[in-house]
Design an enzyme around this catalytic site. Structure first.
Site, PDB file in Angstrom:
ATOM      1  N   CYS A   1       0.814  -1.225   0.000  1.00 36.02           N
ATOM      2  CA  CYS A   1       0.000   0.000   0.000  1.00 36.02           C
ATOM      3  C   CYS A   1       0.843   1.269   0.000  1.00 36.02           C
ATOM      4  O   CYS A   1       0.351   2.349  -0.314  1.00 36.02           O
ATOM      5  CB  CYS A   1      -0.943   0.010   1.192  1.00 36.02           C
ATOM      6  SG  CYS A   1      -2.067  -1.387   1.181  1.00 36.02           S
TER       7      CYS A   1
ATOM      8  N   ASN B   1     -10.005  -0.102  -0.234  1.00 33.45           N
ATOM      9  CA  ASN B   1      -8.543  -0.041  -0.172  1.00 33.45           C
ATOM     10  C   ASN B   1      -7.968  -0.495  -1.513  1.00 33.45           C
ATOM     11  O   ASN B   1      -8.017  -1.677  -1.840  1.00 33.45           O
ATOM     12  CB  ASN B   1      -8.061  -0.936   0.976  1.00 33.45           C
ATOM     13  CG  ASN B   1      -6.555  -0.886   1.168  1.00 33.45           C
ATOM     14  OD1 ASN B   1      -5.828  -0.393   0.306  1.00 33.45           O
ATOM     15  ND2 ASN B   1      -6.091  -1.405   2.290  1.00 33.45           N
TER      16      ASN B   1
ATOM     17  N   HIS C   1      -3.560   7.272   2.775  1.00 34.70           N
ATOM     18  CA  HIS C   1      -3.928   5.970   2.216  1.00 34.70           C
ATOM     19  C   HIS C   1      -5.309   5.610   2.744  1.00 34.70           C
ATOM     20  O   HIS C   1      -5.609   5.831   3.920  1.00 34.70           O
ATOM     21  CB  HIS C   1      -2.896   4.928   2.643  1.00 34.70           C
ATOM     22  CG  HIS C   1      -3.280   3.531   2.289  1.00 34.70           C
ATOM     23  ND1 HIS C   1      -3.757   3.189   1.036  1.00 34.70           N
ATOM     24  CD2 HIS C   1      -3.294   2.382   3.022  1.00 34.70           C
ATOM     25  CE1 HIS C   1      -4.023   1.891   1.018  1.00 34.70           C
ATOM     26  NE2 HIS C   1      -3.757   1.379   2.208  1.00 34.70           N
TER      27      HIS C   1
HETATM   28  O1  UT7 Z   1      -3.753  -1.172   3.627  1.00 29.32           O
HETATM   29  C1  UT7 Z   1      -2.820  -1.924   4.325  1.00 29.32           C
HETATM   30  C2  UT7 Z   1      -2.976  -1.780   5.753  1.00 29.32           C
HETATM   31  N1  UT7 Z   1      -4.218  -2.356   6.184  1.00 29.32           N
HETATM   32  C3  UT7 Z   1      -4.890  -1.821   7.165  1.00 29.32           C
HETATM   33  O2  UT7 Z   1      -4.462  -0.794   7.655  1.00 29.32           O
HETATM   34  C4  UT7 Z   1      -6.090  -2.533   7.687  1.00 29.32           C
HETATM   35  C5  UT7 Z   1      -6.119  -2.441   9.171  1.00 29.32           C
HETATM   36  N2  UT7 Z   1      -7.194  -3.183   9.798  1.00 29.32           N
HETATM   37  C6  UT7 Z   1      -8.492  -2.805   9.706  1.00 29.32           C
HETATM   38  O3  UT7 Z   1      -8.842  -1.916   8.968  1.00 29.32           O
HETATM   39  C7  UT7 Z   1      -9.493  -3.488  10.618  1.00 29.32           C
HETATM   40  O4  UT7 Z   1      -8.795  -4.239  11.585  1.00 29.32           O
HETATM   41  C8  UT7 Z   1     -10.506  -4.399   9.884  1.00 29.32           C
HETATM   42  C9  UT7 Z   1     -11.489  -3.534   9.106  1.00 29.32           C
HETATM   43  C10 UT7 Z   1      -9.774  -5.333   8.954  1.00 29.32           C
HETATM   44  C11 UT7 Z   1     -11.306  -5.217  10.904  1.00 29.32           C
HETATM   45  O5  UT7 Z   1     -11.936  -4.355  11.831  1.00 29.32           O
HETATM   46  P1  UT7 Z   1     -11.812  -4.630  13.404  1.00 29.32           P
HETATM   47  O6  UT7 Z   1     -12.619  -3.616  14.075  1.00 29.32           O
HETATM   48  O7  UT7 Z   1     -10.352  -4.686  13.733  1.00 29.32           O
HETATM   49  O8  UT7 Z   1     -12.529  -6.019  13.546  1.00 29.32           O
HETATM   50  P2  UT7 Z   1     -11.944  -7.391  14.133  1.00 29.32           P
HETATM   51  O9  UT7 Z   1     -10.969  -7.979  13.187  1.00 29.32           O
HETATM   52  O10 UT7 Z   1     -11.528  -7.160  15.540  1.00 29.32           O
HETATM   53  O11 UT7 Z   1     -13.247  -8.266  14.116  1.00 29.32           O
HETATM   54  C12 UT7 Z   1     -14.396  -7.907  14.909  1.00 29.32           C
HETATM   55  C13 UT7 Z   1     -15.487  -8.906  14.608  1.00 29.32           C
HETATM   56  C14 UT7 Z   1     -15.043 -10.362  14.675  1.00 29.32           C
HETATM   57  O12 UT7 Z   1     -16.083 -11.143  15.223  1.00 29.32           O
HETATM   58  P3  UT7 Z   1     -16.073 -11.562  16.778  1.00 29.32           P
HETATM   59  O13 UT7 Z   1     -14.800 -12.338  16.965  1.00 29.32           O
HETATM   60  O14 UT7 Z   1     -16.089 -10.266  17.537  1.00 29.32           O
HETATM   61  O15 UT7 Z   1     -17.304 -12.364  16.894  1.00 29.32           O
HETATM   62  C15 UT7 Z   1     -14.883 -10.723  13.218  1.00 29.32           C
HETATM   63  O16 UT7 Z   1     -15.038 -12.097  12.965  1.00 29.32           O
HETATM   64  O17 UT7 Z   1     -16.001  -8.693  13.292  1.00 29.32           O
HETATM   65  C16 UT7 Z   1     -15.998  -9.939  12.587  1.00 29.32           C
HETATM   66  N3  UT7 Z   1     -15.809  -9.671  11.159  1.00 29.32           N
HETATM   67  C17 UT7 Z   1     -16.819  -9.420  10.325  1.00 29.32           C
HETATM   68  N4  UT7 Z   1     -18.157  -9.351  10.515  1.00 29.32           N
HETATM   69  C18 UT7 Z   1     -18.912  -9.047   9.442  1.00 29.32           C
HETATM   70  C19 UT7 Z   1     -14.630  -9.619  10.479  1.00 29.32           C
HETATM   71  N5  UT7 Z   1     -14.884  -9.337   9.195  1.00 29.32           N
HETATM   72  C20 UT7 Z   1     -16.230  -9.197   9.073  1.00 29.32           C
HETATM   73  C21 UT7 Z   1     -17.086  -8.911   8.001  1.00 29.32           C
HETATM   74  N6  UT7 Z   1     -18.413  -8.839   8.215  1.00 29.32           N
HETATM   75  N7  UT7 Z   1     -16.610  -8.668   6.758  1.00 29.32           N
END
Ligand code: UT7
Length: 319
Positions: free
Chosen positions: A112, A276, A246
């Site tokens: 990225c 992204n 970004h």
């Molecule tokens: O560009 C390169 C660099 N990349 C980034 O900077 C990305 C950085 N990370 C992020 O943007 C975020 O961490 C994400 C958007 C990827 C995820 O958001 P989060 O708030 O960190 O969510 P999480 O991974 O902690 O997941 C929270 C919950 C989980 O369920 P439980 O364990 O709480 O029951 C996941 O399984 O959300 C669930 N989950 C989803 N639910 C619905 C994960 N993906 C999805 C989804 N739809 N697509």
């Protein structure tokens, strides 16, 4: 001698995939995607459409915006992690489409941060007098390395390309570039489409990310980097006219705006339109804000990105 941005351009493929379309593909919801990331839709390439096609269209637009001809370009650099082929590199493919011959043309991969890396390198060539007009592109077809059954990643990424033309100038221009990386984080975000390394059994070849962990390091690293940019340039918080970040997650962008004491009205946000797009996101946000009249000549811009590697980069630009 300095390098200034003479023109910008961007290109998004026609096909749009909305959050509602994704609801039919994986266990997700429009509400989750919007509130956790800020994304509403993303663009995806058609069969037979490749990274060099997107890069070519963005380049044409940037060359036209700069008021020059393709033959005036004497240096081409494309930041991409999703090249058409192992080689020829995307720079050569774009060069050929533009009908230019003999200039250096290459691509670099910094995920990225690819565009910020490319901008930093091209700046050196222009400043050093080895290039008069450089074409710098960020272009990706992330849809080609996504596992469309993995809800944790497939909702995040999209395809697109952005480009700028740099030209020699007596005043900046690009005032300062800051690039960094730390390979210790290689396992938090990677694509196992190996050339020298083959994907592990059962792992497949797609992009994998431990999103939550990436998020934390991204906020911390970007925060330290923007502080350093201000410090090294004797700038106070609030002196930047526009933050052009970004577009990975609206919450990361909000954290950076807060750190810089900038209201969100001074931040260019395009994530809702295309998710992204990796190396393409910063030049597309820049082009969007110039064309809609927000960013004007003379404004002070801070471009920043963070991605797989980890890699990160920032550029302080007097537009
Ligand atoms: O560009 C390169 C660099 N990349 C980034 O900077 C990305 C950085 N990370 C992020 O943007 C975020 O961490 C994400 C958007 C990827 C995820 O958001 P989060 O708030 O960190 O969510 P999480 O991974 O902690 O997941 C929270 C919950 C989980 O369920 P439980 O364990 O709480 O029951 C996941 O399984 O959300 C669930 N989950 C989803 N639910 C619905 C994960 N993906 C999805 C989804 N739809 N697509």
């Amino acid at each position: 001698m300095y390098a200034r941005i003479a023109g910008t351009g961007m290109y998004l493929p026609e096909r749009v995939l909305t959050n509602f379309d994704l609801e039919a593909m994986v266990d997700t919801s429009d509400e989750w995607i919007r509130t956790r990331t800020g994304i509403e839709r993303r663009h995806v390439v058609a069969d037979g459409e490749f990274t060099s096609d997107l890069a070519y269209h963005a380049s044409r637009a940037a060359i036209e915006d700069a008021g020059i001809e393709p033959g005036d370009i004497d240096f081409i650099l494309v930041g991409t992690t999703t090249p058409d082929l192992i080689f020829p590199n995307v720079g050569c493919l774009v060069q050929e489409r533009l009908g230019i011959h003999g200039t250096p043309a290459f691509s670099l991969e910094a995920a990225c941060s690819g565009f910020l890396y490319a901008l930093g390198v091209a700046d050196q060539f222009v400043r050093g007098g080895q290039a008069k007009r450089a074409l710098v592109v960020g272009a990706e077809t992330m849809s080609r390395i996504i596992d469309w059954t993995d809800r944790e990643t497939c909702v995040l990424f999209g395809d697109g390309a952005g480009a700028v033309v740099l030209e020699q100038a007596e005043t900046p221009g690009i005032m300062y570039s800051n690039l960094g990386s730390d390979g210790r984080y290689r396992d938090l975000l990677y694509a196992a489409n190996g050339v020298s390394v083959l994907p592990k059994e059962g792992e497949g070849a797609a992009l994998r990310m431990k999103g939550n962990e990436v998020f934390k390091v991204a906020v911390k690293t970007l925060g330290g980097m923007v502080d350093e940019v201000l410090d090294k340039n004797g700038l106070e918080k609030g002196e930047i006219d526009w933050l052009i970040p970004h577009q990975a997650n609206i919450r990361i962008i909000q954290a950076m705006a807060k750190r810089l004491r900038m209201p969100m009205e001074r931040v260019i946000l395009t994530i809702q339109e295309h998710g992204n797009t990796s190396a393409a996101s910063v030049p597309m946000a820049l082009d969007t804000a110039i064309r809609d009249g927000r960013v004007k000549r003379g404004d002070l811009l801070l471009l920043e990105a963070f991605g797989g590697g980890f890699t990160w980069g920032a550029s302080l630009v007097r537009y």
